[in-house]
Design a protein around this motif. Structure first.
Motif, PDB file in Angstrom:
ATOM      1  N   VAL A  49       6.510  -4.304   3.722  1.00 27.36           N
ATOM      2  CA  VAL A  49       6.787  -2.989   3.152  1.00 27.36           C
ATOM      3  C   VAL A  49       7.429  -3.139   1.781  1.00 27.36           C
ATOM      4  O   VAL A  49       7.085  -2.430   0.833  1.00 27.36           O
ATOM      5  N   SER A  50       8.357  -4.084   1.647  1.00 26.19           N
ATOM      6  CA  SER A  50       9.020  -4.294   0.358  1.00 26.19           C
ATOM      7  C   SER A  50       8.040  -4.771  -0.705  1.00 26.19           C
ATOM      8  O   SER A  50       8.275  -4.578  -1.906  1.00 26.19           O
ATOM      9  N   SER A  51       6.929  -5.383  -0.295  1.00 31.40           N
ATOM     10  CA  SER A  51       5.927  -5.846  -1.249  1.00 31.40           C
ATOM     11  C   SER A  51       5.363  -4.691  -2.058  1.00 31.40           C
ATOM     12  O   SER A  51       5.046  -4.845  -3.245  1.00 31.40           O
ATOM     13  N   ASP A  52       5.209  -3.509  -1.430  1.00 35.50           N
ATOM     14  CA  ASP A  52       4.699  -2.346  -2.155  1.00 35.50           C
ATOM     15  C   ASP A  52       5.638  -1.949  -3.283  1.00 35.50           C
ATOM     16  O   ASP A  52       5.199  -1.557  -4.367  1.00 35.50           O
ATOM     17  N   TYR A  53       6.945  -2.035  -3.038  1.00 33.32           N
ATOM     18  CA  TYR A  53       7.932  -1.687  -4.061  1.00 33.32           C
ATOM     19  C   TYR A  53       7.884  -2.681  -5.220  1.00 33.32           C
ATOM     20  O   TYR A  53       7.926  -2.290  -6.396  1.00 33.32           O
ATOM     21  N   GLY A  74       3.285   3.164   0.411  1.00 31.88           N
ATOM     22  CA  GLY A  74       3.096   2.152   1.454  1.00 31.88           C
ATOM     23  C   GLY A  74       3.832   2.493   2.735  1.00 31.88           C
ATOM     24  O   GLY A  74       3.298   2.334   3.833  1.00 31.88           O
ATOM     25  N   SER A  75       5.060   2.986   2.594  1.00 28.85           N
ATOM     26  CA  SER A  75       5.850   3.358   3.773  1.00 28.85           C
ATOM     27  C   SER A  75       5.226   4.537   4.511  1.00 28.85           C
ATOM     28  O   SER A  75       5.246   4.592   5.753  1.00 28.85           O
ATOM     29  N   ALA A  76       4.675   5.493   3.746  1.00 23.95           N
ATOM     30  CA  ALA A  76       4.026   6.652   4.366  1.00 23.95           C
ATOM     31  C   ALA A  76       2.788   6.228   5.144  1.00 23.95           C
ATOM     32  O   ALA A  76       2.510   6.757   6.228  1.00 23.95           O
ATOM     33  N   LEU A  77       2.049   5.265   4.615  1.00 20.46           N
ATOM     34  CA  LEU A  77       0.876   4.770   5.343  1.00 20.46           C
ATOM     35  C   LEU A  77       1.296   4.109   6.659  1.00 20.46           C
ATOM     36  O   LEU A  77       0.626   4.271   7.681  1.00 20.46           O
ATOM     37  N   GLY A 137       0.375   5.035  10.707  1.00 24.98           N
ATOM     38  CA  GLY A 137      -0.294   4.078  11.582  1.00 24.98           C
ATOM     39  C   GLY A 137      -1.210   3.102  10.900  1.00 24.98           C
ATOM     40  O   GLY A 137      -2.022   2.447  11.550  1.00 24.98           O
ATOM     41  N   THR A 138      -1.090   2.963   9.586  1.00 25.94           N
ATOM     42  CA  THR A 138      -1.925   2.018   8.854  1.00 25.94           C
ATOM     43  C   THR A 138      -1.065   1.396   7.755  1.00 25.94           C
ATOM     44  O   THR A 138       0.160   1.481   7.816  1.00 25.94           O
ATOM     45  N   SER A 139      -1.677   0.749   6.776  1.00 26.88           N
ATOM     46  CA  SER A 139      -0.885   0.172   5.687  1.00 26.88           C
ATOM     47  C   SER A 139      -1.797  -0.265   4.553  1.00 26.88           C
ATOM     48  O   SER A 139      -3.022  -0.330   4.700  1.00 26.88           O
ATOM     49  N   THR A 140      -1.171  -0.562   3.393  1.00 25.65           N
ATOM     50  CA  THR A 140      -1.921  -1.084   2.249  1.00 25.65           C
ATOM     51  C   THR A 140      -2.370  -2.518   2.495  1.00 25.65           C
ATOM     52  O   THR A 140      -3.182  -3.047   1.738  1.00 25.65           O
ATOM     53  N   ALA A 141      -1.834  -3.166   3.532  1.00 26.71           N
ATOM     54  CA  ALA A 141      -2.181  -4.565   3.815  1.00 26.71           C
ATOM     55  C   ALA A 141      -3.485  -4.699   4.586  1.00 26.71           C
ATOM     56  O   ALA A 141      -4.020  -5.791   4.721  1.00 26.71           O
ATOM     57  N   GLU A 142      -4.012  -3.593   5.101  1.00 22.01           N
ATOM     58  CA  GLU A 142      -5.231  -3.663   5.900  1.00 22.01           C
ATOM     59  C   GLU A 142      -6.458  -3.923   5.024  1.00 22.01           C
ATOM     60  O   GLU A 142      -6.584  -3.379   3.939  1.00 22.01           O
ATOM     61  N   PHE A 157      -4.581  10.279   0.913  1.00 24.34           N
ATOM     62  CA  PHE A 157      -4.190  11.494   0.193  1.00 24.34           C
ATOM     63  C   PHE A 157      -2.780  11.937   0.605  1.00 24.34           C
ATOM     64  O   PHE A 157      -1.938  12.229  -0.260  1.00 24.34           O
ATOM     65  N   ALA A 158      -2.513  11.969   1.895  1.00 24.96           N
ATOM     66  CA  ALA A 158      -1.202  12.407   2.376  1.00 24.96           C
ATOM     67  C   ALA A 158      -0.096  11.471   1.895  1.00 24.96           C
ATOM     68  O   ALA A 158       0.969  11.923   1.442  1.00 24.96           O
ATOM     69  N   ALA A 159      -0.333  10.169   1.982  1.00 16.26           N
ATOM     70  CA  ALA A 159       0.669   9.195   1.536  1.00 16.26           C
ATOM     71  C   ALA A 159       0.866   9.272   0.026  1.00 16.26           C
ATOM     72  O   ALA A 159       1.986   9.133  -0.473  1.00 16.26           O
TER      73      ALA A 159
END
Length: 323
Positions: free
Chosen positions: A7-11, A83-86, A90-95, A109-111
């Motif tokens: 999660v911190s990677s997104d920041y 990233g946190s919102a994803l 139930g998903t993530s930018t890592a997928e 869109f929501a995230a």
């Protein structure tokens, strides 16, 4: 599910991507603000000529130091919340894009809207100071000798006139620190959130569209193999096009925001609605799209670099996280 370090990677990746995009796009951002605020109708080349009176590089990069310091935080907040919102969805930018748990466009869109909303808290004060400084580039300093005393800013240039806006008696500030102090002393903390309503109308939906546009173009290019093996071309094209699309749909609110924030000293607008009415009465509908060609030209390379740096940094951090 992502780990805390993922999660911190997104920041981290967002911070680096934002800095890369800022350096590329700031000169044309200065031209955009000049066109929006002064609206002389003489076009981009005239704006460049006016800005170059302060020195070609100095004029184009006016107001850069403040966002350079804060851009890392701004984009870190946006991409981090995204990233946190994803993760919350139930998903993530890592997928992987072909993974069954890859984000849907609705989740993106929501995230993106969530990230766009939260980052306003940081972005509004930064954009106010930056826009305030950029909008002063057509002012005539009466006495440059007043500006410095012992290496410290003691009094800004006093303006004797301005071409295309602003009356006498205004101050031409030497930099972001002086402008920040003046705004705080005159208006208090609330002064840094002038234009907040316009930004709230501009940013959340626009950022949602921005990220959906990026994901759609990127996935299309990757699945059709219309890119290099590392996806660099896909990152650049998707990021650039996403930037152009996002800026095209938010221009009216950005013009209103620029006028409100450049007006931090005079306060000739009572608020967002009053600003919109005055602009429409003076310029008609075309006034809300002032600077659009420059914005689109700026948006492509700025966002291409932002997404390239963000995605490659994120990929690198993801690999090291799994070691």
């Amino acid at each position: 599910m992502k780990t805390d370090s993922s999660v911190s990677s997104d920041y981290i990746a967002g911070a680096l991507g934002g800095i890369g995009g800022l350096v590329v796009g700031h000169p044309l951002d200065t031209v955009k603000v000049h066109l929006q605020v002064h609206m002389s109708g003489k076009g981009t080349l005239h704006a460049l000529k006016e800005i170059s009176r302060h020195g070609k590089l100095r004029g184009l990069f006016r107001g850069l130091s403040f966002p350079m310091v804060t851009q890392a935080a701004t984009n870190s907040v946006f991409f981090g919340v995204y990233g946190s919102a994803l993760v919350a969805l139930g998903t993530s930018t890592a997928e992987h894009l072909d993974s069954p748990t890859a984000p849907t466009y609705g989740q993106v869109f929501a995230a993106g809207c969530a990230g766009g909303l939260v980052q306003i808290v940081v972005t509004c004060p930064v954009e106010l100071v930056k826009t305030f400084l950029q909008s002063q580039l057509n002012m005539e300093p009466a006495n440059a000798a007043e500006t410095l005393s012992g290496g410290h800013v003691t009094a800004g240039h006093h303006v004797t006139g301005s071409r295309g806006g602003g009356g006498g008696g205004e101050r031409l500030f030497g930099g972001p620190v002086e402008a920040t102090r003046w705004i705080y002393r005159r208006h208090g903390p609330r002064g840094f959130y002038r234009g907040l309503v316009a930004m709230t109308l501009r940013d959340p939906v626009t950022y949602g569209v921005y990220l959906v546009s990026y994901e759609y173009v990127y996935r299309s290019l990757m699945r059709s193999s219309c890119t290099d093996s590392n996806g660099v071309l896909a990152n650049l094209l998707a990021g650039g096009l996403a930037g152009v699309i996002a800026w095209s749909i938010c221009m009216p609110f950005d013009v209103i925001k620029s006028h409100l924030q450049s007006d931090a000293g005079r306060r000739k607008y009572a608020g967002t609605a009053d600003c919109a009415v005055q602009l429409f009465r003076r310029w008609g509908a075309r006034g809300f799209f002032a600077g659009l060609p420059v914005v689109c030209i700026r948006a492509f390379p700025t966002n291409a670099i932002t997404f390239l740096v963000y995605s490659k940094t994120l990929s690198y951090l993801k690999r090291t996280d799994h070691r």
